[in-house]
Design a protein around this motif. Structure first.
Motif, mmCIF file in Angstrom:
data_model
loop_
_atom_site.group_PDB
_atom_site.id
_atom_site.type_symbol
_atom_site.label_atom_id
_atom_site.label_comp_id
_atom_site.label_asym_id
_atom_site.label_seq_id
_atom_site.Cartn_x
_atom_site.Cartn_y
_atom_site.Cartn_z
ATOM 1 N N ASN A 127 0.847 -1.189 0.000
ATOM 2 C CA ASN A 127 0.000 0.000 0.000
ATOM 3 C C ASN A 127 0.886 1.243 0.000
ATOM 4 O O ASN A 127 1.878 1.311 0.737
ATOM 5 C CB ASN A 127 -0.887 0.039 1.241
ATOM 6 C CG ASN A 127 -1.998 -0.982 1.186
ATOM 7 O OD1 ASN A 127 -2.375 -1.453 0.112
ATOM 8 N ND2 ASN A 127 -2.528 -1.345 2.345
ATOM 9 N N TYR A 147 0.310 5.471 0.237
ATOM 10 C CA TYR A 147 -0.718 6.486 0.428
ATOM 11 C C TYR A 147 -0.158 7.669 1.212
ATOM 12 O O TYR A 147 0.860 7.570 1.908
ATOM 13 C CB TYR A 147 -1.933 5.911 1.156
ATOM 14 C CG TYR A 147 -1.634 5.232 2.470
ATOM 15 C CD1 TYR A 147 -1.829 5.878 3.685
ATOM 16 C CD2 TYR A 147 -1.169 3.918 2.489
ATOM 17 C CE1 TYR A 147 -1.561 5.246 4.884
ATOM 18 C CE2 TYR A 147 -0.900 3.271 3.686
ATOM 19 C CZ TYR A 147 -1.101 3.938 4.881
ATOM 20 O OH TYR A 147 -0.828 3.311 6.074
ATOM 21 N N ASP A 168 -0.968 9.686 4.209
ATOM 22 C CA ASP A 168 -1.792 9.510 5.410
ATOM 23 C C ASP A 168 -2.106 10.879 6.022
ATOM 24 O O ASP A 168 -1.604 11.234 7.090
ATOM 25 C CB ASP A 168 -1.069 8.614 6.407
ATOM 26 C CG ASP A 168 -1.985 8.133 7.525
ATOM 27 O OD1 ASP A 168 -3.205 8.327 7.396
ATOM 28 O OD2 ASP A 168 -1.479 7.576 8.514
ATOM 29 N N ASN A 199 -7.740 -1.791 5.641
ATOM 30 C CA ASN A 199 -7.140 -0.511 5.287
ATOM 31 C C ASN A 199 -8.045 0.606 5.800
ATOM 32 O O ASN A 199 -9.261 0.556 5.628
ATOM 33 C CB ASN A 199 -6.980 -0.377 3.772
ATOM 34 C CG ASN A 199 -6.075 -1.441 3.188
ATOM 35 O OD1 ASN A 199 -4.970 -1.657 3.677
ATOM 36 N ND2 ASN A 199 -6.547 -2.110 2.145
ATOM 37 N N PRO A 228 -6.739 9.286 4.676
ATOM 38 C CA PRO A 228 -5.661 8.824 3.801
ATOM 39 C C PRO A 228 -6.042 8.906 2.328
ATOM 40 O O PRO A 228 -7.177 8.631 1.944
ATOM 41 C CB PRO A 228 -5.451 7.372 4.250
ATOM 42 C CG PRO A 228 -6.723 6.975 4.914
ATOM 43 C CD PRO A 228 -7.272 8.219 5.543
ATOM 44 N N LEU A 229 -5.063 9.291 1.521
ATOM 45 C CA LEU A 229 -5.221 9.389 0.069
ATOM 46 C C LEU A 229 -4.357 8.292 -0.557
ATOM 47 O O LEU A 229 -3.137 8.385 -0.564
ATOM 48 C CB LEU A 229 -4.794 10.765 -0.432
ATOM 49 C CG LEU A 229 -5.492 11.963 0.245
ATOM 50 C CD1 LEU A 229 -4.885 13.270 -0.260
ATOM 51 C CD2 LEU A 229 -6.986 11.931 -0.003
ATOM 52 N N TYR A 230 -5.007 7.253 -1.090
ATOM 53 C CA TYR A 230 -4.292 6.068 -1.570
ATOM 54 C C TYR A 230 -3.829 6.247 -3.015
ATOM 55 O O TYR A 230 -4.612 6.647 -3.893
ATOM 56 C CB TYR A 230 -5.183 4.832 -1.469
ATOM 57 C CG TYR A 230 -5.334 4.321 -0.060
ATOM 58 C CD1 TYR A 230 -4.451 3.378 0.461
ATOM 59 C CD2 TYR A 230 -6.374 4.777 0.759
ATOM 60 C CE1 TYR A 230 -4.595 2.903 1.766
ATOM 61 C CE2 TYR A 230 -6.522 4.303 2.058
ATOM 62 C CZ TYR A 230 -5.627 3.368 2.542
ATOM 63 O OH TYR A 230 -5.777 2.905 3.833
ATOM 64 N N ARG A 244 -3.767 0.635 -3.257
ATOM 65 C CA ARG A 244 -4.468 0.045 -2.108
ATOM 66 C C ARG A 244 -4.863 -1.380 -2.449
ATOM 67 O O ARG A 244 -5.518 -1.635 -3.445
ATOM 68 C CB ARG A 244 -5.718 0.866 -1.761
ATOM 69 C CG ARG A 244 -6.527 0.283 -0.608
ATOM 70 C CD ARG A 244 -7.462 1.329 -0.017
ATOM 71 N NE ARG A 244 -8.459 1.784 -0.937
ATOM 72 C CZ ARG A 244 -9.713 1.311 -0.992
ATOM 73 N NH1 ARG A 244 -10.093 0.347 -0.183
ATOM 74 N NH2 ARG A 244 -10.569 1.798 -1.859
#
Length: 316
Positions: free
Chosen positions: A55, A57, A59, A286, A310-312, A315
């Motif tokens: 993952n 991202y 956060d 997640n 959070p911006l993934y 994912r």
């Protein structure tokens, strides 16, 4: 002046040594976690078809804090938020007239946006690094312009996994936060959390927590000193079938106090601290959204509210 310069250089050298040691420890624990994860994958076999892509991202965490006069908040709070309020306290102390023991820090508020880029290397090891921007306010100054006020680097790793046994999972999280700009009164904060998690079921949807958090702050000037803070706590969590998860922690914080330039000393205390987390998870655990509310007595109550969004980029 020469003696002060030597003391300052010694403090800076100590901070640098601590920073290098912490980074070395982060690398060691992460490589150990990777090796253990690889062994687990080899034992389980590769026929399950699970994705091995980590993952990745941003956060993003947006936090607001309100602090009473004469206090420095630490608690469970975001290291970036603590650093912003420490920088505000030191700048205020430096601007006050030279009348030691007669003045106290004003009440303060702060808004911080923390942007650590996070990589979940395995299910049990995460690495992160990023910057934080903040705006702070007192009754005398009003809100400051938004600016980048710190950078941070750290990791979170499962040192031991319960795997259905009777020994709980042990997680170690370590974060180094450095104030920006790195001037004479800049702080470097070392935050370490060791937490035990005893799950009652295989899916880890309910369980008990216990842990300790240690916060050590180095100030780049011999004229100011912030003593360590230690929190011991217990807690519990429950995750519903719709993937909403609630976690509560209750603990006791022991803070050694501080001496800040011309300000009367911030007194040491031993007081309670509570934190509540509500998170929305997906089917693979997640985090999609989270909100945290915290009250810490310092010794008067200080409040903190954090939104985690959070911006993934990747994912699984």
């Amino acid at each position: 002046m020469q003696v002060a310069a030597k003391v300052r250089n010694r403090i800076c050298a100590t901070s640098s040594a601590c920073l290098k040691a912490a980074l070395a420890g982060a690398l060691c624990i992460c490589f150990t976690g990777l090796a253990l994860a690889k062994d687990d994958d080899d034992d389980d076999g590769s026929s399950n078809g699970a994705s091995k892509t980590p993952n990745i991202y941003l956060d993003m965490r947006t936090a607001y804090a309100s602090v009473p006069a004469g206090s420095l908040p630490i608690g469970f709070g975001s290291p970036a938020l603590v650093t912003a309020l420490q920088s505000l306290a030191l700048s205020r102390a430096n601007s006050l007239p030279a009348s030691p023991g007669s003045l106290t820090l004003p009440a303060a508020q702060a808004v911080v946006v923390d942007l650590p880029l996070t990589v979940d290397v395995t299910d049990g090891v995460s690495l992160y690094a990023g910057v934080s921007g903040s705006s702070t306010s007192t009754a005398l100054t009003g809100w400051s312009p938004v600016a980048i006020t710190s950078w941070n680097i750290g990791f979170q790793a499962e040192v031991y996994k319960q795997k259905g046994g009777s020994i709980p999972t042990l997680t170690w999280q370590s974060t180094i936060t450095q104030a920006i700009p790195n001037g004479p009164f800049a702080t470097t904060t070392f935050n370490n959390i060791f937490e035990f998690d005893y799950a009652f079921d295989k899916d880890e949807t309910r369980g008990l927590l216990a842990g300790v958090q240690d916060v050590h702050v180095e100030v780049g000037s011999p004229l100011a000193r912030i003593h360590p803070s230690v929190i011991g706590y217990v807690g519990a969590y429950y995750q519903w079938p719709n993937n909403w998860k609630f976690t509560g922690r209750v603990g006791v914080q022991s803070f050694g106090g501080a001496q800040l330039l011309n300000v009367a000393p911030v007194q040491p205390f031993i007081e309670p601290v509570v934190r509540f987390d509500l998170d929305r998870m997906d089917d693979n655990d997640n985090r999609l959204f989270g909100v945290t509310a915290e009250i810490m007595w310092v010794p008067k109550p200080a409040y903190q509210l954090t939104l985690r969004t959070p911006l993934y980029f990747v994912r699984n």
